[in-house]
Scaffold this motif. Structure first.
Motif, short mmCIF file in Angstrom:
data_model
loop_
_atom_site.label_atom_id
_atom_site.label_comp_id
_atom_site.label_asym_id
_atom_site.label_seq_id
_atom_site.Cartn_x
_atom_site.Cartn_y
_atom_site.Cartn_z
N GLU A 96 -7.95 -5.10 4.52
CA GLU A 96 -8.76 -4.74 5.68
C GLU A 96 -9.55 -3.46 5.43
OE1 GLU A 96 -4.82 -5.47 7.20
OE2 GLU A 96 -5.72 -5.22 9.17
N GLN A 97 -8.88 -2.52 4.74
CA GLN A 97 -9.57 -1.26 4.41
C GLN A 97 -10.81 -1.56 3.57
OE1 GLN A 97 -8.86 1.44 5.73
NE2 GLN A 97 -6.66 1.79 5.97
N ALA A 101 -12.59 -7.31 10.70
CA ALA A 101 -11.51 -7.17 9.72
C ALA A 101 -10.27 -7.92 10.20
CB ALA A 101 -11.19 -5.70 9.50
N PHE A 102 -10.05 -7.88 11.51
CA PHE A 102 -8.90 -8.60 12.05
C PHE A 102 -9.11 -10.11 11.95
CE2 PHE A 102 -6.98 -10.83 15.69
CZ PHE A 102 -5.64 -10.62 15.38
N MET A 148 -13.51 -2.99 5.66
CA MET A 148 -14.15 -2.00 6.51
C MET A 148 -15.01 -1.03 5.70
SD MET A 148 -11.10 -1.88 9.23
CE MET A 148 -11.23 -0.29 9.96
N ALA A 157 3.03 -0.99 4.56
CA ALA A 157 2.09 -1.58 5.49
C ALA A 157 2.36 -1.14 6.92
CB ALA A 157 2.16 -3.10 5.40
N SER A 158 3.63 -0.86 7.26
CA SER A 158 3.98 -0.53 8.63
C SER A 158 3.36 0.79 9.07
CB SER A 158 5.49 -0.44 8.79
OG SER A 158 6.08 -1.56 8.23
N GLY A 159 3.09 1.67 8.10
CA GLY A 159 2.56 2.98 8.45
C GLY A 159 1.06 2.95 8.68
N SER A 160 0.44 1.77 8.44
CA SER A 160 -1.01 1.68 8.56
C SER A 160 -1.47 1.99 9.98
CB SER A 160 -1.45 0.28 8.19
OG SER A 160 -2.81 0.11 8.51
N ASP A 161 -2.65 2.64 10.11
CA ASP A 161 -3.11 2.98 11.46
C ASP A 161 -4.55 2.55 11.70
OD1 ASP A 161 -4.22 4.73 9.76
OD2 ASP A 161 -3.45 6.54 10.73
N ILE A 162 -4.93 1.38 11.16
CA ILE A 162 -6.28 0.85 11.37
C ILE A 162 -6.59 0.70 12.85
CG2 ILE A 162 -7.75 -1.17 11.04
CD1 ILE A 162 -6.46 -1.60 8.37
N TYR A 163 -5.58 0.25 13.59
CA TYR A 163 -5.81 0.01 15.02
C TYR A 163 -5.23 1.13 15.86
CZ TYR A 163 -7.20 -4.46 13.17
OH TYR A 163 -7.83 -5.44 12.45
N LEU A 186 -7.12 -10.13 8.40
CA LEU A 186 -5.70 -10.05 8.78
C LEU A 186 -5.18 -11.37 9.36
CD1 LEU A 186 -3.20 -8.35 8.99
CD2 LEU A 186 -3.97 -7.51 11.21
N PRO A 204 -13.68 -3.26 12.91
CA PRO A 204 -12.25 -3.55 12.99
C PRO A 204 -11.98 -4.95 13.52
CG PRO A 204 -12.71 -1.37 13.86
CD PRO A 204 -14.04 -1.99 13.57
N ARG A 212 0.14 -1.77 12.67
CA ARG A 212 -1.19 -1.29 12.30
C ARG A 212 -1.68 -0.15 13.19
NH1 ARG A 212 -0.58 -3.70 8.33
NH2 ARG A 212 -1.92 -5.21 7.25
N ALA A 255 0.85 -1.19 0.00
CA ALA A 255 0.00 0.00 0.00
C ALA A 255 0.89 1.23 0.00
CB ALA A 255 -0.87 0.01 1.25
N ASP A 293 -2.47 -3.23 4.02
CA ASP A 293 -3.71 -3.09 4.78
C ASP A 293 -4.92 -2.83 3.87
OD1 ASP A 293 -3.32 -0.51 4.01
OD2 ASP A 293 -3.72 0.37 5.98
#
Lengths: 306, 272
Positions: free
Chosen positions: B172-173, B185-186, B176, A9-15, B190, B182, B99, A5, B169
């Motif tokens: 998952e995006q 999605a996990f 969602m 991927a490491s920069g993702s902030d879903i959580y 994931l 979330p 994440r 992406a 991600d």
């Protein structure tokens, strides 16, 4: 491979916002059962020895004083440098250094050979080299002891073939410990060097060859500098565990090949032990290891900056 | 190159193949010798007395067998529990590190996860003994388990984090965007993608736990043994043939595990 992406991927902030909840178990377990114990060990190195093993909560520098200084049998002679423990540390550093050099001399050509095979053979060779790493370290050390004992198969074979007429007497010497260390940690050298050689761009060698560099000149002036990070990583992975090794010196060595690991272990065994002194020796070992790791980290940041 | 000059093969260095063979010989010779002597008929470990599986029978039914079986049971229970615990903790940590965006303690957390790899084993052993004694935990399965759980975390974390690095991600995006919570999605996206990493992480942690001698020996207390401490105790009395049979069995288990982990790793690459 899945496409990365944008931003990685490491920069993702879903959580985002859940970091504390997700990391709490890690912080608690490593914090309580390693970080706090190491700090407590530091405190213990300044406490007074209890004769049945354990400590009395009175602060003193006795443990470090005993490590570095000799004050005679009754402790009232003028202090001179105590060489016993410095000698054990020196021998450990020397043994670990030699094991590192030997692992590099054997490990580099091996890693190079494996990395230059085609993809299929590469996996096969890698598997061959990694399998021994997965075998229990104690089992490997015991196997080495069995092989090199005076009555063992190595001496038997050499005597049978007439090369020698008395056992070599390797066991219980520094040489036996060296063999054990070399044997224990050799795979640690091969793997990181392999990873570095695999990424090596052979057009560099071709360019050097076009300019009439010989094979060995290319190795020395082009290849080694390029794969240096892998070599340094391998050296650290061999040196650090060799320095604090316990099994190789304990099972293969004798009284004259005593190393740091055994010195520390002895202080916690039964009533003859000395917990503050053992904790102080462990602190000094950790200080040496931290210096090595910090020097490595600094060389890494310098490497990325240039 | 079209020149008439014979091209130098720059990938080859004379002698490197021979050194590789020597390297493999050094790595395998002691293990092979022990495997060969484990099927030796003779009670003397030096003389060859013909092929026999007597020492394997001895491991399972001989006078020392109850001791080694109990030790093996302890080792397996501890490795399963510590491996599982470390894998769950490491999975949760890897999700946070990859994440949860940027957060303040990220660098410090990374250092903490790697701390068990940086502290020399004998230092960890001493520190654990001092800690458990100070808080009044007497040595036993419990202290061994806690110590193993701690040093297994980075080993479980490494393959899981490596796997996370290559999972975008966007799946998952997308989930969602289609109103998955979330949590869903996990669980549905994931976690299945992470699975090969989680498997390798568990296997690595399991093997590392099974392998440990030094830390276990410090914190185990009297009376409780794992397979390595029991073997060490026996070896101190002299190497007997039944030790070689046990060693060979453990060698077999290790080889089975590496192969398994290799196969899982390969299937993981294929599904990507």
């Amino acid at each position: 491979m899945a496409a990365m992406a944008p931003g990685g991927a490491s920069g993702s902030d879903i959580y985002k916002g859940n970091a504390v909840k997700l990391l709490l178990p890690t912080w608690l377990v490593i914090g309580v059962f390693l970080l706090i114990p190491v700090m407590l060990m530091a405190v213990y190195s300044f406490l007074t020895k209890e004769f049945r093993g354990g400590v009395i909560w009175e602060f003193t520098l006795t443990a470090y004083d005993q490590f570095f200084l000799n004050r005679g049998l009754f402790g009232d002679d003028p202090a001179s440098i105590e060489w016993t423990y410095i000698g054990i540390f020196w021998r450990s550093i020397w043994q670990a250094g030699l094991a590192t050099i030997l692992c590099l001399l054997i490990g580099f050509p091996t890693a190079w050979f494996i990395a230059t095979r085609d993809a299929r053979m590469r996996t096969v060779w890698l598997l061959i080299v990694t399998v021994p790493y997965w075998v229990n370290l104690l089992i490997r050390t015991v196997s080495m002891k069995f092989l090199i004992r005076d009555e063992g198969p190595l001496n038997a074979a050499l005597m049978w073939s007439g090369i020698i007429d008395a056992p070599l007497g390797i066991i219980n010497t520094n040489l036996a410990v060296q063999l054990g260390l070399f044997y224990s940690y050799l795979p640690f050298m091969v793997l990181p060097v392999y990873a570095a050689v695999e990424r090596y761009d052979f057009s560099l060698s071709e360019a050097a060859a076009d300019l009439y560099a010989s094979r060995w000149t290319i190795l020395r002036l082009v290849i080694l500098p390029v794969v240096k990070p892998g070599i340094i990583a391998g050296c650290i992975l061999v040196f650090v565990p060799s320095l604090g090794a316990f099994l190789a010196p304990d099972l293969l060595g004798g009284a004259k090949s005593f190393m740091i690991g055994s010195l520390i272990e002895e202080q916690f065994k039964g009533a003859a032990g000395n917990w503050p002194f053992g904790a102080a020796s462990a602190m000094i070992l950790m200080a040496i290891v931290m210096i090595v790791l910090l020097a490595y980290a600094r060389s890494q940041t310098r490497e990325t900056r240039t | 190159m079209s020149g008439g000059m014979k091209q130098l093969d720059l990938r080859r260095f004379p002698g490197f193949f021979a050194i590789t063979l020597a390297c493999v010989a050094v790595l395998y010779a002691p293990l092979m010798v022990v495997a060969v002597y484990s099927v030796n008929e003779s009670t003397s470990i030096t003389r060859w007395g013909g092929f026999s599986l007597a020492w394997y029978a001895d491991v399972f039914t001989g006078p020392e067998s109850p001791k080694f079986q109990r030790a093996a049971m302890n080792s397996i229970i501890i490795a399963v529990l510590a491996g599982t615990g470390a894998t769950i903790i490491a999975t949760s940590a890897a999700v946070a590190m990859h994440r949860a965006g940027r957060f303040r303690a990220k660098t410090a957390t990374f250092a903490l996860i790697n701390l068990p790899l940086m502290v020399p084993e004998v230092v960890t052993a001493v520190a654990s003994l001092i800690f458990f004694t100070a808080i009044g935990f007497s040595g036993g399965i419990g202290t061994i388990l806690l110590a193993h759980l701690t040093f297994c975390i980075p080993f479980a974390y490494l393959p899981i984090a490596a796997r996370m690095q290559s999972i975008s991600d966007s799946y998952e995006q997308a989930a969602m965007d289609l109103y998955a919570t979330p949590r869903e999605a996990f669980r549905l996206i994931l976690l299945p993608l992470m699975r090969p990493g989680i498997f390798s992480g568990f296997l690595l942690a399991f093997i590392i736990s099974l392998d440990d001698f030094l830390i276990t020996n410090f914190v185990k207390g009297a009376g409780v043994e794992t397979l390595p401490t029991a073997i060490f105790g026996a070896v101190k009395q002299g190497i007997k043939p039944n030790i070689m049979a046990i060693s060979t069995l453990m060698l077999g288990v290790s080889v089975a595990f590496v192969t398994l982990s290799w196969l899982i790793g390969r299937s993981g690459q294929k599904t990507q």
